[in-house]
Design an enzyme around this catalytic site. Structure first.
Site, PDB file in Angstrom:
ATOM      1  N   ASP A 171      60.270  68.323  -0.131  1.00  0.00           N
ATOM      2  CA  ASP A 171      59.087  68.319  -1.285  1.00  0.00           C
ATOM      3  C   ASP A 171      59.557  68.359  -2.822  1.00  0.00           C
ATOM      4  O   ASP A 171      58.774  69.317  -3.383  1.00  0.00           O
ATOM      5  CB  ASP A 171      58.065  69.366  -0.665  1.00  0.00           C
ATOM      6  N   ASP A 193      55.016  65.969   1.000  1.00  0.00           N
ATOM      7  CA  ASP A 193      53.952  66.477   1.009  1.00  0.00           C
ATOM      8  C   ASP A 193      52.861  65.196   0.783  1.00  0.00           C
ATOM      9  O   ASP A 193      53.094  64.846  -0.344  1.00  0.00           O
ATOM     10  CB  ASP A 193      53.494  67.550   0.382  1.00  0.00           C
ATOM     11  N   HIS A 233      48.896  64.367   0.904  1.00  0.00           N
ATOM     12  CA  HIS A 233      47.677  64.611   1.283  1.00  0.00           C
ATOM     13  C   HIS A 233      46.625  63.968   1.013  1.00  0.00           C
ATOM     14  O   HIS A 233      46.624  63.367  -0.318  1.00  0.00           O
ATOM     15  CB  HIS A 233      47.304  66.005   0.901  1.00  0.00           C
ATOM     16  N   HIS A 252      41.631  66.938   1.909  1.00  0.00           N
ATOM     17  CA  HIS A 252      42.310  67.721   2.732  1.00  0.00           C
ATOM     18  C   HIS A 252      41.843  69.240   2.770  1.00  0.00           C
ATOM     19  O   HIS A 252      41.673  69.689   1.613  1.00  0.00           O
ATOM     20  CB  HIS A 252      43.853  67.682   2.186  1.00  0.00           C
ATOM     21  N   HIS A 270      46.844  69.153  -4.527  1.00  0.00           N
ATOM     22  CA  HIS A 270      48.345  69.036  -4.844  1.00  0.00           C
ATOM     23  C   HIS A 270      48.729  67.749  -3.895  1.00  0.00           C
ATOM     24  O   HIS A 270      48.235  67.584  -2.844  1.00  0.00           O
ATOM     25  CB  HIS A 270      49.168  70.147  -4.771  1.00  0.00           C
ATOM     26  N   LYS A 272      54.105  64.210   5.430  1.00  0.00           N
ATOM     27  CA  LYS A 272      53.382  65.140   6.226  1.00  0.00           C
ATOM     28  C   LYS A 272      52.202  65.704   5.528  1.00  0.00           C
ATOM     29  O   LYS A 272      52.190  65.455   4.475  1.00  0.00           O
ATOM     30  CB  LYS A 272      54.539  66.180   6.613  1.00  0.00           C
ATOM     31  N   CYS A 330      57.398  75.279   2.752  1.00  0.00           N
ATOM     32  CA  CYS A 330      58.006  74.118   3.559  1.00  0.00           C
ATOM     33  C   CYS A 330      59.546  74.072   3.846  1.00  0.00           C
ATOM     34  O   CYS A 330      59.738  73.950   4.902  1.00  0.00           O
ATOM     35  CB  CYS A 330      57.649  72.896   2.611  1.00  0.00           C
TER      36      CYS A 330
HETATM   37  C1  VGL Z   1      53.919  73.398   0.175  1.00  0.00           C
HETATM   38  C2  VGL Z   1      51.947  74.660   0.107  1.00  0.00           C
HETATM   39  C3  VGL Z   1      51.145  73.451   0.443  1.00  0.00           C
HETATM   40  C4  VGL Z   1      55.404  73.419   0.096  1.00  0.00           C
HETATM   41  C5  VGL Z   1      53.301  72.315   0.534  1.00  0.00           C
HETATM   42  O1  VGL Z   1      56.072  72.303  -0.234  1.00  0.00           O
HETATM   43  O2  VGL Z   1      55.969  74.235   0.148  1.00  0.00           O
HETATM   44  N1  VGL Z   1      53.312  74.601  -0.050  1.00  0.00           N
HETATM   45  N2  VGL Z   1      51.844  72.465   0.588  1.00  0.00           N
HETATM   46 ZN    ZN Z   2      50.608  70.728   0.674  1.00  0.00          ZN
END
Ligand code: VGL
Ligand code: ZN
Length: 224
Positions: free
Chosen positions: A24, A66, A68, A72, A101, A126, A171
């Site tokens: 990520d 990530d 979304h 979401h 995000h 994901k 993550c």
């Molecule tokens: C993440 C919170 C929500 C991460 C992703 O990449 O750590 N944290 N979505």
């Molecule tokens: Zn996320």
């Protein structure tokens, strides 16, 4: 467990059965993004170095992203009256709500443009189902839905995975823990991650949990 209590593995020599998983490294997790991780941009030069080390030895490099939909359910904006950071736990969503995000197709969901992504073998996305979050690069937060990463790595005969990226205590942490459950030997490259630390103490809690799980800690100069 605090950072100064970590014991690091030294002298890691990578081979054909190793993979690098970069979690990520997207604009929204950078200091000027919508879900900023402190110093998230500072690890980019080091990640580019580890990418080079793996690439030059012909090893597998995989990115997670990530990704979304804007509907979401992990976003506070989709729960009237709720704010980012509010506690919220239902099946497959939680433990807190996040700001919007990494919305599919937006600049915030893109990888940081200094990251050397051209060397990656694959990108695993994901968190695409609006009802299910996914911190882990292996398994979504319903603990049932696979992302395809374990199948990819198994078919490449990968035995060890090396994890870096954002965020340490979300993550990266869930990816590392699931990596063990999927049968991989897991190494966590500590100096190439940064954490969110929400709730406070989460970084130290997740470091302890990883140690108990048998995950090895490394840093960039562990690699020979
Ligand atoms: C993440 C919170 C929500 C991460 C992703 O990449 O750590 N944290 N979505
Ligand atoms: Zn996320």
């Amino acid at each position: 467990m605090d950072f100064d209590e970590i014991k690091y593995v030294i002298d890691i020599t990578i081979s054909k059965t190793d993979a690098l998983i970069i979690v990520d490294m997207q604009n929204d997790f950078m200091p000027n993004g919508t879900l900023p991780v402190r110093e998230g941009n500072q690890i980019i030069p080091g990640i580019n170095q580890i990418i080079k080390i793996f690439y030059e030895k012909g090893e597998s490099i995989v990115l997670t992203q990530d990704w979304h939909p804007k509907t979401h359910k992990s976003f506070a904006s989709n729960h009237p009256g709720k704010n980012p950071g509010d506690k919220y736990q239902i099946e497959a969503i939680g433990p807190i709500l996040w700001p919007n995000h990494c919305i599919q197709g937006t600049n915030g969901a893109e990888f940081h443009n200094s990251l050397e992504i051209s060397y990656a073998r694959a990108i695993i996305r994901k968190g695409m189902n609006p009802e299910i979050d996914s911190f882990s690069g292996f398994l979504e937060y319903d603990k049932k839905t696979k992302t395809g990463l374990s199948g990819l790595l198994k078919s490449l005969n990968i035995k060890r995975v090396f994890i870096c990226g954002l965020a340490l205590d979300y993550c990266c942490y869930f990816t590392a823990m699931d990596g063990v459950d999927f049968g991989f030997k897991v190494y966590f490259i500590v100096d190439l991650t940064r954490g969110i630390d929400i709730p406070e103490g989460n970084i130290s809690q997740t470091l302890s949990n990883m140690k108990v799980k048998g995950i090895k800690f490394a840093n960039l100069n562990s690699f020979v």
